[in-house]
Design a protein around this motif. Structure first.
Motif, short mmCIF file in Angstrom:
data_model
loop_
_atom_site.label_atom_id
_atom_site.label_comp_id
_atom_site.label_asym_id
_atom_site.label_seq_id
_atom_site.Cartn_x
_atom_site.Cartn_y
_atom_site.Cartn_z
N UNK A 9 -40.52 -17.05 20.68
CA UNK A 9 -39.22 -17.48 21.08
C UNK A 9 -38.04 -16.45 20.53
N UNK A 10 -38.37 -15.49 19.72
CA UNK A 10 -37.44 -14.59 19.17
C UNK A 10 -37.40 -13.29 19.99
N UNK B 260 -26.98 -13.38 13.82
CA UNK B 260 -27.79 -13.76 14.89
C UNK B 260 -27.80 -12.76 16.07
N UNK B 261 -29.16 -12.62 16.87
CA UNK B 261 -28.97 -11.66 18.02
C UNK B 261 -29.05 -12.77 19.20
N UNK B 262 -29.60 -13.71 19.33
CA UNK B 262 -29.76 -14.45 20.53
C UNK B 262 -28.54 -15.41 20.73
N UNK C 104 -38.44 -4.63 25.46
CA UNK C 104 -37.90 -5.93 24.90
C UNK C 104 -37.54 -5.46 23.34
N UNK C 105 -36.80 -6.63 22.52
CA UNK C 105 -36.74 -6.47 21.15
C UNK C 105 -36.95 -7.56 20.59
N UNK C 106 -37.19 -7.51 19.28
CA UNK C 106 -37.19 -8.87 18.41
C UNK C 106 -36.14 -9.11 17.41
N UNK C 107 -36.06 -10.22 17.09
CA UNK C 107 -34.68 -10.67 16.17
C UNK C 107 -35.29 -10.33 14.73
N UNK C 108 -36.52 -10.01 14.60
CA UNK C 108 -37.14 -9.86 13.17
C UNK C 108 -38.04 -8.54 13.14
N UNK D 46 -36.38 -17.55 12.38
CA UNK D 46 -36.49 -18.68 13.20
C UNK D 46 -35.20 -19.48 12.43
N UNK D 47 -35.06 -19.57 11.16
CA UNK D 47 -33.73 -20.01 10.62
C UNK D 47 -32.55 -19.31 10.93
N UNK D 48 -32.60 -18.08 10.82
CA UNK D 48 -31.39 -17.22 11.17
C UNK D 48 -30.89 -17.32 12.48
#
Length: 249
Positions: free
Chosen positions: A227-228, A9-11, A116-120, A215-217
């Motif tokens: 949101x990610x 997870x990143x967030x 910015x960055x994204x979690x995927x 989203x699940x991760x």
């Protein structure tokens, strides 16, 4: 709120849509790759941009007339770089989705989008029309791949990232997408990036191949666009910090 990136997870707060990562501690785990695809005749390029931005604007008109019910996925939204329409949402067994973004003209708003960055991972196609460029930026050098159809190299330069804390310097690596052009960009998970259009005619076609998985991760309470994203600055900066397409003297 500051923290280190974890391998999973990143967030820190999955449902936070404006979470900020400490710019002093972030290091990109990889690099973005940019591929020049094709330069079009001005009339053809403008026709493509107008058709796709028109689709986004029609979706936003529809949303204003008939707002999405509470709890359902809102397909017409506003991002920092522009208005967005989700053309193709994910479904069971297909975890990707596709957005179209009608870029804001940074000069018209006098605001630049934040790094910015994204979690995927992300895949984006940037398309420009008349009198418009896109400034693509990252905290890491951007790999520009060769193209058999491109006639001249893309302009690139390095400048200081604006808005950093006192005493903190971070290099910002920039590549300029010229008018009447299509350029593809591969954005690995967790790699910084920033898009700013200089001019009124620009659109992004963005595919997110693991949006439902991330989203699940990350442990979100529900699927929704944007949101990610994790930002690398608390505040947006004025257009003067991103409108220059030639770099410092």
């Amino acid at each position: 709120m500051t923290y280190d990136l974890a391998p999973g997870r990143m967030k820190r707060t999955p449902d936070h849509e404006d979470e900020i990562l400490d710019i002093r501690r972030h290091q990109d785990p990889s690099r973005n790759r940019l591929t020049p695809v094709v330069q079009l005749p001005p009339v053809a390029a403008q026709a493509v941009v107008d058709a796709l931005t028109g689709l986004v604007r029609a979706a936003h008109d529809r949303e204003r007339l008939s707002p999405t019910p509470q709890g359902e996925l809102k397909e017409a939204q506003e991002f920092e770089e522009g208005d967005v329409f989700m053309v193709e949402p994910p479904f069971e067994g297909f975890f990707a989705d596709r957005y179209l973004m009608d870029f804001y003209d940074t000069g018209e708003r006098d605001i630049c989008s934040r790094m910015h960055l994204h979690t995927g991972l992300r895949f984006v196609r940037m398309m420009t029309g008349a009198n418009t460029t896109i400034r693509v930026s990252s905290l890491s050098p951007i790999t520009v791949r060769p193209s058999p159809s491109w006639t001249s190299p893309l302009d690139s330069f390095v400048d200081p990232l604006p808005g950093t804390p006192d005493g903190v310097h971070r290099d910002r690596y920039n590549v300029i997408v010229p008018p009447d052009s299509w350029v593809d960009m591969q954005i690995p998970r967790g790699v910084s990036h920033q898009f700013n259009a200089v001019g009124p005619n620009a659109v992004i076609d963005s595919v997110h191949p693991e949006e439902s998985i991330e989203t699940l991760r990350e442990g979100m309470s529900g699927y929704r666009m944007m949101a990610q994203t994790i930002f690398l600055a608390k505040d947006k900066s004025p257009a003067s910090t991103c409108a220059d397409t030639t770099g410092p003297a």
